[in-house]
Design a protein around this motif. Structure first.
Motif, PDB file in Angstrom:
ATOM      1  N   LEU A  68       0.831  -1.201   0.000  1.00 53.79           N
ATOM      2  CA  LEU A  68       0.000   0.000   0.000  1.00 53.79           C
ATOM      3  C   LEU A  68       0.867   1.253   0.000  1.00 53.79           C
ATOM      4  O   LEU A  68       1.950   1.275   0.576  1.00 53.79           O
ATOM      5  N   LEU A 113      -2.978  -2.188   9.509  1.00 57.12           N
ATOM      6  CA  LEU A 113      -2.963  -1.285   8.351  1.00 57.12           C
ATOM      7  C   LEU A 113      -2.126  -0.055   8.668  1.00 57.12           C
ATOM      8  O   LEU A 113      -1.258   0.346   7.874  1.00 57.12           O
ATOM      9  N   LEU A 153      -8.829   7.588   1.098  1.00 57.43           N
ATOM     10  CA  LEU A 153      -9.069   6.440   1.981  1.00 57.43           C
ATOM     11  C   LEU A 153      -9.804   5.342   1.223  1.00 57.43           C
ATOM     12  O   LEU A 153      -9.486   4.157   1.360  1.00 57.43           O
ATOM     13  N   SER A 213       1.516  -0.562   8.524  1.00 55.89           N
ATOM     14  CA  SER A 213       2.035  -0.758   7.164  1.00 55.89           C
ATOM     15  C   SER A 213       2.106   0.531   6.354  1.00 55.89           C
ATOM     16  O   SER A 213       2.913   0.636   5.438  1.00 55.89           O
ATOM     17  N   ILE A 214       1.264   1.512   6.680  1.00 59.18           N
ATOM     18  CA  ILE A 214       1.260   2.757   5.890  1.00 59.18           C
ATOM     19  C   ILE A 214       1.856   3.945   6.645  1.00 59.18           C
ATOM     20  O   ILE A 214       1.949   5.043   6.091  1.00 59.18           O
ATOM     21  N   LYS A 226       2.234   4.764   1.075  1.00 55.17           N
ATOM     22  CA  LYS A 226       2.353   5.494   2.337  1.00 55.17           C
ATOM     23  C   LYS A 226       1.989   6.962   2.165  1.00 55.17           C
ATOM     24  O   LYS A 226       1.563   7.612   3.114  1.00 55.17           O
ATOM     25  N   ALA A 276      -7.223   4.265  -2.058  1.00 54.69           N
ATOM     26  CA  ALA A 276      -5.945   3.612  -1.735  1.00 54.69           C
ATOM     27  C   ALA A 276      -6.066   2.497  -0.700  1.00 54.69           C
ATOM     28  O   ALA A 276      -5.293   1.542  -0.728  1.00 54.69           O
ATOM     29  N   TYR A 277      -7.026   2.621   0.236  1.00 56.09           N
ATOM     30  CA  TYR A 277      -7.079   1.686   1.362  1.00 56.09           C
ATOM     31  C   TYR A 277      -8.428   0.972   1.508  1.00 56.09           C
ATOM     32  O   TYR A 277      -8.622   0.210   2.445  1.00 56.09           O
ATOM     33  N   ASP A 278      -9.362   1.266   0.595  1.00 59.47           N
ATOM     34  CA  ASP A 278     -10.694   0.647   0.609  1.00 59.47           C
ATOM     35  C   ASP A 278     -11.411   0.877   1.945  1.00 59.47           C
ATOM     36  O   ASP A 278     -12.054  -0.022   2.486  1.00 59.47           O
TER      37      ASP A 278
END
Length: 163
Positions: free
Chosen positions: A3, A135, A41, A138-139, A5, A44-46
């Motif tokens: 994903l 999540l 949001l 990770s971002i 950042k 990119a991140y669903d």
């Protein structure tokens, strides 16, 4: 899949958001930043914060904003907005967003937004679920400066501004 950042989007400054000098009105900057983040949001991140609130009664509420206006954004100007998660804990997020001209050669504004994970049904702060904590780990894209004013100075004047 890795994903992003830092997420980015383009926008156009609209007439209804401007002051009599054809500058983006100070209060409207926040709307452009928030619209960018909400769109990213999902893209990119669903994460659809409104669908989440509708289904679970839990989402994020805005808890603080620090903004610096650096250069004006003008009527019908194309702008680029970038954002990244710079800090989080079990119920709070801190996001930095930057507004530039379209080719990112001129910084126009920067904002740090605080968001609190909130249970709308119980009207109280809610801890992030483990899936969100994973999540966020990770971002996460932290920045060096811990104070907003120092960050603004660094972005305005470059890497040598703090030395």
């Amino acid at each position: 899949m890795k994903l992003s950042k830092t997420v980015s989007s383009l926008a156009t400054i609209r007439f209804q958001d401007c002051d009599p000098f054809n500058h983006l009105n100070n209060a409207s900057y926040i709307n452009y930043f928030m619209n960018h983040r909400e769109d990213q949001l999902i893209k990119a991140y669903d994460i659809d914060i409104y669908e989440m609130a509708r289904k679970t009664g839990i989402s994020w509420v805005s808890s603080s904003n620090q903004i610096a206006y650096i250069k004006p954004a003008f009527l019908m100007e194309k702008i680029t907005i970038e954002s990244q998660l710079i800090a989080f804990n079990n119920s709070n997020l801190k996001v930095e967003m930057r507004m530039y001209n379209s080719d990112k050669t001129n910084l126009k504004a920067i904002i740090w937004c605080g968001f609190t994970h909130f249970n709308l049904l119980k009207q109280q702060k809610e801890a992030h679920a483990e899936e969100f904590m994973s999540l966020f780990k990770s971002i996460l894209n932290p920045i060096e400066e811990l104070q907003f004013e120092k960050r603004v100075t660094r972005l305005k004047f470059g890497e040598n501004a703090m030395t």
